[in-house]
Scaffold this active site. Structure first.
Site, short mmCIF file in Angstrom:
data_model
loop_
_atom_site.label_atom_id
_atom_site.label_comp_id
_atom_site.label_asym_id
_atom_site.label_seq_id
_atom_site.Cartn_x
_atom_site.Cartn_y
_atom_site.Cartn_z
N ASP A 9 33.58 30.83 43.98
CA ASP A 9 33.63 29.62 44.82
C ASP A 9 32.62 29.75 45.97
O ASP A 9 33.00 29.86 47.13
CB ASP A 9 35.06 29.40 45.37
CG ASP A 9 35.58 30.56 46.21
OD1 ASP A 9 35.06 31.70 46.08
OD2 ASP A 9 36.51 30.35 47.01
N HIS A 243 34.28 41.53 50.79
CA HIS A 243 35.28 41.06 49.82
C HIS A 243 34.74 41.03 48.39
O HIS A 243 35.02 41.91 47.58
CB HIS A 243 35.77 39.67 50.22
CG HIS A 243 36.54 39.63 51.51
ND1 HIS A 243 37.62 40.44 51.75
CD2 HIS A 243 36.38 38.87 52.62
CE1 HIS A 243 38.10 40.19 52.95
NE2 HIS A 243 37.36 39.24 53.50
C1 BDR Z 1 38.20 35.74 49.58
O1 BDR Z 1 38.38 34.38 50.04
C2 BDR Z 1 37.13 33.73 50.09
O2 BDR Z 1 36.94 33.10 51.32
C3 BDR Z 1 36.07 34.78 49.91
O3 BDR Z 1 34.95 34.27 49.21
C4 BDR Z 1 36.77 35.86 49.14
O4 BDR Z 1 36.68 35.62 47.75
C5 BDR Z 1 38.61 36.68 50.70
O5 BDR Z 1 39.94 36.49 51.05
CA CA Z 2 35.05 34.03 46.83
#
Ligand code: BDR
Ligand code: CA
Length: 319
Positions: A9, A243
């Site tokens: 995303d 992340h």
């Molecule tokens: C996850 O949430 C999204 O905002 C980031 O892309 C990542 O996949 C982190 O909690």
């Molecule tokens: Ca993400």
């Protein structure tokens, strides 16, 4: 060559992870599937198409879910990723190609059926597309090689949630989808906040990527400013949590991580909605809610320095 579908995303950290994946040795990106999450499905799909242009990825981009299985979507995370979800950096007016004719869940089914036991899915968004693929064709589960998920949190090292005290965004955005994905008979590895918040990519490292990398490194440097500001303002940090790239790192070198096995459930309503809970295989007693579910792998620790070194080397050395 590992055949990989990247479910995403984009999202600043998604963009960084996609570049890391593109430059990883021994990886063939066979598809990019998009999901709502950091932005609307229109924004994340457009961004995925732009990122493929910018990074030179010629794999199809299949547009996925616009809402969670329960029929709603959280508001876009503009405050984290910017209004265009890529740090408000100006992008070309139109991407060079259009999205694939199949929706993401049908695309996943097709690819898994086409390449049985060969496809790895690196999923760094809501699990909605994966759950829809499973609902469309439950027979794909034993045909998938493996699934690596960025999401969830199990409380190791004090990391238990980023959108609530117990929930991480990718899981809380569609808890039922995550519960279905973790309960299916395919091998899932969950790379949660326990390790992604333990690893902080310092601003200085982003600066070095921007300075010494090619045009793609400079692009990452540009879009990251917004994300770095968010981390500075909310966490007082001089860097960013790593992340989505951590899931890619697991694909490349699982020895960076310590893991634990056991079935995983997701809380689907109430104040703890989105919480991920594993029943360790080492505990003899299995409460009913965890019975008849496959053991999955969660990451409990990471060698953060080695991960950061790997990230830098791959992104820079292959410029
Ligand atoms: C996850 O949430 C999204 O905002 C980031 O892309 C990542 O996949 C982190 O909690
Ligand atoms: Ca993400």
């Amino acid at each position: 060559m590992k055949k990989v579908i990247f479910d995403t995303d984009p999202g600043i950290d998604d963009a960084m992870a996609l570049l890391f994946l593109k430059k990883a040795p021994d990886v063939e990106i066979v598809g990019v599937t998009t999901c709502f999450g950091n932005g609307t499905i229109e924004t994340t799909t457009r961004n995925a198409l732009h990122l493929c242009d910018i990074f030179g990825i010629d794999a199809p981009v299949a547009k996925g879910a616009s809402v969670a299985l329960h029929g709603r979507a959280d508001p876009p995370a503009d405050h984290v990723h910017g209004n265009n979800c890529l740090g408000d950096v100006t992008l070309p007016v139109e991407p060079m190609k259009a999205a694939h004719y199949l929706p993401a869940d049908a695309f996943i089914v097709d690819m898994v059926r086409c390449y049985p036991h060969q496809i790895t899915i690196v999923a760094v968004a809501r699990m909605t597309n994966l759950a829809l693929a499973l609902r469309r064709d439950p027979g794909i589960a034993p045909l998938v090689k493996d699934i690596i998920v960025m999401g969830g949190a199990f409380g190791f090292h004090g990391h238990s949630g980023n959108v609530s005290p117990v929930a991480e965004a990718n899981i809380s955005g569609d808890p039922l989808a995550a519960d279905e994905v973790f309960g299916a008979d395919w091998p899932v590895t969950i790379v949660g906040l326990d390790v992604t918040e333990k690893t902080v990519m310092p601003t200085e490292l982003i600066d070095r990527i921007a300075e010494h990398g090619d045009a793609t490194g400079k692009f990452i440097g540009n879009i990251s400013r917004f994300y770095l500001d968010f981390h500075r303002d909310t966490e007082g940090m001089d860097g960013m949590f790593l992340h989505d790239s951590s899931a890619v790192a697991y694909l490349m070198d699982p020895s960076l991580f310590t893991t634990r096995r056991g079935p995983v459930r997701v809380v689907c309503d109430g104040i703890a909605v989105g919480q991920t809970i594993q029943k360790s295989d080492r505990k003899r007693i299995t409460p009913a809610a965890w019975q008849n579910r496959p053991s999955q792998t969660i990451c409990t620790d990471v060698d953060s320095q080695r991960l950061l070194d790997l990230h830098y080397e791959v992104v820079i050395a292959r410029s």
